[in-house]
Write an enzyme that holds these catalytic residues in place. Sequence first.
Site, PDB file in Angstrom:
ATOM      1  N   ASN A   9     -10.723  -5.914   2.090  1.00  0.00           N
ATOM      2  CA  ASN A   9     -10.249  -5.038   3.273  1.00  0.00           C
ATOM      3  C   ASN A   9     -10.294  -3.691   3.044  1.00  0.00           C
ATOM      4  O   ASN A   9     -10.084  -2.957   2.147  1.00  0.00           O
ATOM      5  CB  ASN A   9      -8.797  -5.296   2.934  1.00  0.00           C
ATOM      6  CG  ASN A   9      -7.753  -4.406   3.977  1.00  0.00           C
ATOM      7  OD1 ASN A   9      -8.395  -3.874   4.917  1.00  0.00           O
ATOM      8  ND2 ASN A   9      -6.426  -4.270   3.597  1.00  0.00           N
ATOM      9  N   TRP A  10     -11.536  -3.346   3.892  1.00  0.00           N
ATOM     10  CA  TRP A  10     -12.077  -1.974   4.066  1.00  0.00           C
ATOM     11  C   TRP A  10     -10.896  -0.929   4.321  1.00  0.00           C
ATOM     12  O   TRP A  10     -11.440   0.322   4.387  1.00  0.00           O
ATOM     13  CB  TRP A  10     -13.429  -2.080   4.787  1.00  0.00           C
ATOM     14  CG  TRP A  10     -14.616  -2.811   4.258  1.00  0.00           C
ATOM     15  CD1 TRP A  10     -14.286  -3.421   3.061  1.00  0.00           C
ATOM     16  CD2 TRP A  10     -15.649  -2.822   4.670  1.00  0.00           C
ATOM     17  NE1 TRP A  10     -15.532  -4.319   2.788  1.00  0.00           N
ATOM     18  CE2 TRP A  10     -16.614  -3.938   3.672  1.00  0.00           C
ATOM     19  CE3 TRP A  10     -16.429  -2.253   5.869  1.00  0.00           C
ATOM     20  CZ2 TRP A  10     -17.945  -4.077   4.031  1.00  0.00           C
ATOM     21  CZ3 TRP A  10     -17.914  -2.666   5.842  1.00  0.00           C
ATOM     22  CH2 TRP A  10     -18.489  -3.409   5.016  1.00  0.00           C
ATOM     23  N   LYS A  11     -10.222  -1.043   5.037  1.00  0.00           N
ATOM     24  CA  LYS A  11      -9.029  -0.572   5.587  1.00  0.00           C
ATOM     25  C   LYS A  11      -9.982   0.750   6.503  1.00  0.00           C
ATOM     26  O   LYS A  11     -10.880   0.127   7.236  1.00  0.00           O
ATOM     27  CB  LYS A  11      -8.212   0.314   4.664  1.00  0.00           C
ATOM     28  CG  LYS A  11      -7.737  -0.574   3.728  1.00  0.00           C
ATOM     29  CD  LYS A  11      -6.630  -0.165   2.602  1.00  0.00           C
ATOM     30  CE  LYS A  11      -5.859  -1.187   1.849  1.00  0.00           C
ATOM     31  NZ  LYS A  11      -5.153  -0.861   0.864  1.00  0.00           N
ATOM     32  N   HIS A  95      -0.162  -6.851   7.058  1.00  0.00           N
ATOM     33  CA  HIS A  95      -0.366  -5.935   5.755  1.00  0.00           C
ATOM     34  C   HIS A  95       0.826  -4.825   5.562  1.00  0.00           C
ATOM     35  O   HIS A  95       1.243  -4.578   6.636  1.00  0.00           O
ATOM     36  CB  HIS A  95      -1.843  -5.485   6.025  1.00  0.00           C
ATOM     37  CG  HIS A  95      -2.034  -4.963   4.624  1.00  0.00           C
ATOM     38  ND1 HIS A  95      -1.704  -3.374   4.094  1.00  0.00           N
ATOM     39  CD2 HIS A  95      -3.248  -4.952   3.629  1.00  0.00           C
ATOM     40  CE1 HIS A  95      -2.277  -3.167   2.998  1.00  0.00           C
ATOM     41  NE2 HIS A  95      -2.802  -4.052   2.844  1.00  0.00           N
ATOM     42  N   GLU A  97       0.800  -1.919   4.968  1.00  0.00           N
ATOM     43  CA  GLU A  97       0.590  -0.755   5.474  1.00  0.00           C
ATOM     44  C   GLU A  97       0.887  -0.847   6.952  1.00  0.00           C
ATOM     45  O   GLU A  97       1.282   0.056   7.640  1.00  0.00           O
ATOM     46  CB  GLU A  97      -0.712  -0.450   5.457  1.00  0.00           C
ATOM     47  CG  GLU A  97      -0.883   0.193   3.962  1.00  0.00           C
ATOM     48  CD  GLU A  97      -2.223  -0.082   3.441  1.00  0.00           C
ATOM     49  OE1 GLU A  97      -3.436  -0.154   4.111  1.00  0.00           O
ATOM     50  OE2 GLU A  97      -2.497   0.109   2.178  1.00  0.00           O
ATOM     51  N   GLU A 167       0.853  -9.568  -2.021  1.00  0.00           N
ATOM     52  CA  GLU A 167       0.588  -8.279  -2.360  1.00  0.00           C
ATOM     53  C   GLU A 167       1.911  -7.518  -2.506  1.00  0.00           C
ATOM     54  O   GLU A 167       2.460  -6.754  -1.799  1.00  0.00           O
ATOM     55  CB  GLU A 167      -0.243  -7.532  -0.982  1.00  0.00           C
ATOM     56  CG  GLU A 167      -1.411  -8.251  -0.816  1.00  0.00           C
ATOM     57  CD  GLU A 167      -2.470  -7.140  -0.230  1.00  0.00           C
ATOM     58  OE1 GLU A 167      -3.750  -7.191  -0.637  1.00  0.00           O
ATOM     59  OE2 GLU A 167      -2.178  -6.866   0.686  1.00  0.00           O
ATOM     60  N   GLY A 173      -3.228  -0.055  -4.179  1.00  0.00           N
ATOM     61  CA  GLY A 173      -3.742   1.365  -4.229  1.00  0.00           C
ATOM     62  C   GLY A 173      -3.206   2.266  -5.340  1.00  0.00           C
ATOM     63  O   GLY A 173      -3.679   3.268  -5.425  1.00  0.00           O
ATOM     64  N   SER A 213      -4.477  -3.716  -6.503  1.00  0.00           N
ATOM     65  CA  SER A 213      -5.475  -3.130  -7.578  1.00  0.00           C
ATOM     66  C   SER A 213      -6.227  -4.188  -8.209  1.00  0.00           C
ATOM     67  O   SER A 213      -6.461  -4.093  -9.525  1.00  0.00           O
ATOM     68  CB  SER A 213      -4.550  -2.166  -8.498  1.00  0.00           C
ATOM     69  OG  SER A 213      -4.013  -1.299  -7.862  1.00  0.00           O
TER      70      SER A 213
HETATM   71  P1  PGA Z   1      -6.079  -2.040  -3.408  1.00  0.00           P
HETATM   72  O1  PGA Z   1      -5.398  -2.897  -1.924  1.00  0.00           O
HETATM   73  O2  PGA Z   1      -7.091  -3.372  -3.575  1.00  0.00           O
HETATM   74  O3  PGA Z   1      -6.775  -1.012  -3.147  1.00  0.00           O
HETATM   75  O4  PGA Z   1      -4.790  -2.051  -4.128  1.00  0.00           O
HETATM   76  C1  PGA Z   1      -5.269  -4.247  -1.608  1.00  0.00           C
HETATM   77  C2  PGA Z   1      -4.970  -4.081  -0.318  1.00  0.00           C
HETATM   78  O5  PGA Z   1      -4.575  -3.382   0.205  1.00  0.00           O
HETATM   79  O6  PGA Z   1      -5.314  -5.143   0.589  1.00  0.00           O
END
Ligand code: PGA
Length: 250
Positions: A9-11, A95, A97, A167, A173, A213
């Site tokens: 997931n490159w966001k 997600h 976010e 998640e 993150g 992470s």
């Molecule tokens: P991360 O993000 O690996 O940077 O913790 C995972 C995600 O948000 O899918």
Amino acid sequence: MRTPIIAGNWKMHLNRCQTAQLAGELKVGHKWPGQVEVVIAPPFTSLGTAAEVLQDTPISLAAQNVHPKDQGAFTGEISPVFLVELGCEYVIVGHSERREYFLESDDFINQKVKTLLAKNLKPILCVGERLEHREQNQHYDIVGEQVINGVAQIESTEMEKIVIAYEPVWAIGTGKVATSEQIDEMHLFIRKVIERRFNSDIAAKVRIQYGGSVKPDNAAEILGLPNVDGALVGGASLKTSDFLAIVKAC
Ligand code: PGA
């Protein structure tokens, strides 16, 4: 037998030029087709570039979001039809976010899941509790509800096309990875929820990824857990060597 799936997931990272570079490196470096499914989710604006680079490779493309409607007056939104046209196979929905910053509800996420299935796109449905939920011992209730609501009105024949990504929000993150015990028991719980809602056959087929992470140094342990069928990788998916190390560990 569930084929594990590692998705990056490159966001909101990497423009078209950077996308061509990273996708090109992954194309050369992915040596395990058939054993592990590899998916990348660049930003919308880089999807076309990634599709060109990854044409005729076993690496699939995912979008990071979608609107439930095919077309209409929805300024700034992206139709699932456009994603099909670009060659996407998967779409990340729900997600944390999106839930947190864009106030997406379980119902809205469920509409997206239904639309995607109707378009033959596969949803990667993200679920996960926040830290306060875990501290108050509500993590099973929260995650169970997100799964049930996310797959509401889905036919059992469609369920196996959905990938669930567990998640925990506090692990995204932050570098704070959940313990193996916390991960495996939640994955087992999610499988039980799917079994109760559908049946044991379907539950045995659904792939459940862990995200939060995941890094080269913890990937082997996490991906070796019996109920973990892959990972949704954020930060570490932006570096070719890290992402490939995770694929290799898988
Ligand atoms: P991360 O993000 O690996 O940077 O913790 C995972 C995600 O948000 O899918």
